[in-house]
Design an enzyme around this catalytic site. Structure first.
Site, PDB file in Angstrom:
ATOM      1  N   GLU A  36      56.414  64.116  36.037  1.00 25.17           N
ATOM      2  CA  GLU A  36      57.039  63.725  37.313  1.00 25.17           C
ATOM      3  C   GLU A  36      56.456  64.540  38.460  1.00 25.17           C
ATOM      4  O   GLU A  36      56.007  65.673  38.281  1.00 25.17           O
ATOM      5  CB  GLU A  36      58.567  63.938  37.243  1.00 25.17           C
ATOM      6  CG  GLU A  36      59.263  62.869  36.433  1.00 25.17           C
ATOM      7  CD  GLU A  36      60.779  63.013  36.473  1.00 25.17           C
ATOM      8  OE1 GLU A  36      61.297  63.930  37.144  1.00 25.17           O
ATOM      9  OE2 GLU A  36      61.449  62.199  35.800  1.00 25.17           O
ATOM     10  N   GLN A  92      47.246  41.612  46.125  1.00 25.00           N
ATOM     11  CA  GLN A  92      48.214  40.625  45.604  1.00 25.00           C
ATOM     12  C   GLN A  92      49.182  40.334  46.752  1.00 25.00           C
ATOM     13  O   GLN A  92      50.267  40.905  46.853  1.00 25.00           O
ATOM     14  CB  GLN A  92      48.939  41.204  44.377  1.00 25.00           C
ATOM     15  CG  GLN A  92      49.998  40.310  43.771  1.00 25.00           C
ATOM     16  CD  GLN A  92      49.461  39.195  42.879  1.00 25.00           C
ATOM     17  OE1 GLN A  92      48.348  39.287  42.381  1.00 25.00           O
ATOM     18  NE2 GLN A  92      50.221  38.132  42.707  1.00 25.00           N
ATOM     19  N   LYS A 184      29.154  31.703  47.562  1.00 25.36           N
ATOM     20  CA  LYS A 184      28.977  31.719  46.102  1.00 25.36           C
ATOM     21  C   LYS A 184      28.976  30.276  45.624  1.00 25.36           C
ATOM     22  O   LYS A 184      29.891  29.520  45.947  1.00 25.36           O
ATOM     23  CB  LYS A 184      30.135  32.462  45.423  1.00 25.36           C
ATOM     24  CG  LYS A 184      30.094  33.956  45.614  1.00 25.36           C
ATOM     25  CD  LYS A 184      31.284  34.605  44.922  1.00 25.36           C
ATOM     26  CE  LYS A 184      31.449  36.037  45.421  1.00 25.36           C
ATOM     27  NZ  LYS A 184      32.699  36.642  45.080  1.00 25.36           N
ATOM     28  N   ARG A 186      28.516  27.875  42.090  1.00 27.74           N
ATOM     29  CA  ARG A 186      28.339  27.858  40.636  1.00 27.74           C
ATOM     30  C   ARG A 186      27.236  26.860  40.315  1.00 27.74           C
ATOM     31  O   ARG A 186      27.370  25.671  40.553  1.00 27.74           O
ATOM     32  CB  ARG A 186      29.653  27.489  39.947  1.00 27.74           C
ATOM     33  CG  ARG A 186      29.636  27.729  38.461  1.00 27.74           C
ATOM     34  CD  ARG A 186      31.038  27.765  37.874  1.00 27.74           C
ATOM     35  NE  ARG A 186      31.822  28.912  38.343  1.00 27.74           N
ATOM     36  CZ  ARG A 186      31.707  30.152  37.886  1.00 27.74           C
ATOM     37  NH1 ARG A 186      30.827  30.431  36.938  1.00 27.74           N
ATOM     38  NH2 ARG A 186      32.444  31.110  38.363  1.00 27.74           N
TER      39      ARG A 186
END
Ligand code: R5P
Length: 286
Positions: A36, A92, A184, A186
């Site tokens: 802790e 996030q 980018k 693919r």
């Protein structure tokens, strides 16, 4: 005004105090045998405008900052401003898959609970800061990064993707360079092609600016492609240099001319300080 330096941001806190012309307050920080965190602010701060500086990465640093805020509050300051140079969990910033946490908002709510003001630097999505009821500020590190590269005179500033174009545009304006973003594509199930949207980079000095370098994968792929297209030199800059294990080695091996980060995360690549920009923002608010 007083600056309380968190143990993850000692250099930036000292630089910020110098810019603000105020002292720092010593902090005791240790671990209990069970891991802790213990902190103690070891000078009075009663009636003062206190600025606590601490990056919230890795996880323990977040706990330390929460405890520092609590410790400062209990000493009766006039105001508490929390400078979170690198705001971890900011990526996030929405529910991508049902059932997830919006960690950016959850962490910000914790930090804002004991603060009058939260200041961060190149927050992944600055709109996150609007989700709490205290004064919030997002400071840009781009002017300081651009100044670092002024002598090198890049011909082109590239954003790693379209969403990051504003940051690259600002640096390009300061440097009088062209601007573009990478795309980018693919080209096979396991092959991603990465190249500038429009500009020809042949024989040019290129600077790629991102908010974060983590594994270095984005920068390495971009550098390899830009070199294949004949770029004279490629340099990489970011605000927050997380540099996962092995990332710096990978980046050096890719042949980058310079790999530059700021002191929002203090490390070997932190060649640029954001202290002046943060001080400027605070002076106008506190
Ligand atoms: C992504 O949203 C960020 O802006 C960076 O591009 C990303 O975090 C870079 O990650 P890495 O260095 O692992 O490619």
């Amino acid at each position: 005004m007083l600056v309380v330096p968190g143990p993850r941001s000692p250099l930036l806190a000292e630089r910020l105090a110098r810019e603000l012309g105020c002292p720092t307050v010593p902090v005791e920080d240790k671990r209990f045998p069970d891991g802790e965190v213990y902190v103690r602010v070891s000078k009075p701060v009663k009636g003062e405008d206190v600025v606590v500086v601490q990056t919230t990465w890795p996880n323990d640093a977040l706990i330390t900052l929460l405890l520092l805020e609590d410790a400062v509050r209990r000493l009766g300051p006039r105001t508490v401003s929390v400078v979170v140079p690198y705001f971890a969990y900011a990526r996030q910033d929405r529910v991508f898959h049902e059932g997830e946490s919006v960690s950016a908002e959850a962490m910000l709510a914790l930090l804002a609970a004991r603060a009058d003001r939260v200041v961060s630097v190149d927050m992944h999505r600055p709109a996150t800061l609007k989700t709490v009821g205290v004064d919030t500020l997002n400071v840009s590190a781009v002017p300081a990064i651009a100044e670092h590269f002024r002598a090198r005179q890049p011909h082109v500033v590239l954003a790693p993707d379209k969403n990051a174009l504003d940051r690259a545009q600002l640096a390009a304006n300061i440097l009088g360079a062209e601007v573009d973003h990478l795309v980018k594509k693919r080209v096979a199930p396991d092959v991603v092609d990465i190249q500038p949207h429009e500009l020809d980079v042949a024989h040019k000095r290129v600077l790629i600016i991102d908010d974060i370098i983590s594994t270095g994968g984005t920068m390495v792929r971009a550098t390899q492609e830009l070199k294949r297209q004949g770029a004279k030199t490629v340099s990489a800059a970011c605000t927050h240099g997380l540099f996962a294990p092995g990332a710096l080695d990978k980046l050096h091996a890719a042949g980058l001319e310079q790999i530059v980060a700021t002191d929002t995360i203090e490390g070997p690549a932190s060649a640029v300080t954001v202290a002046a920009e943060v001080a400027k923002a605070l002076k106008g608010r506190v």
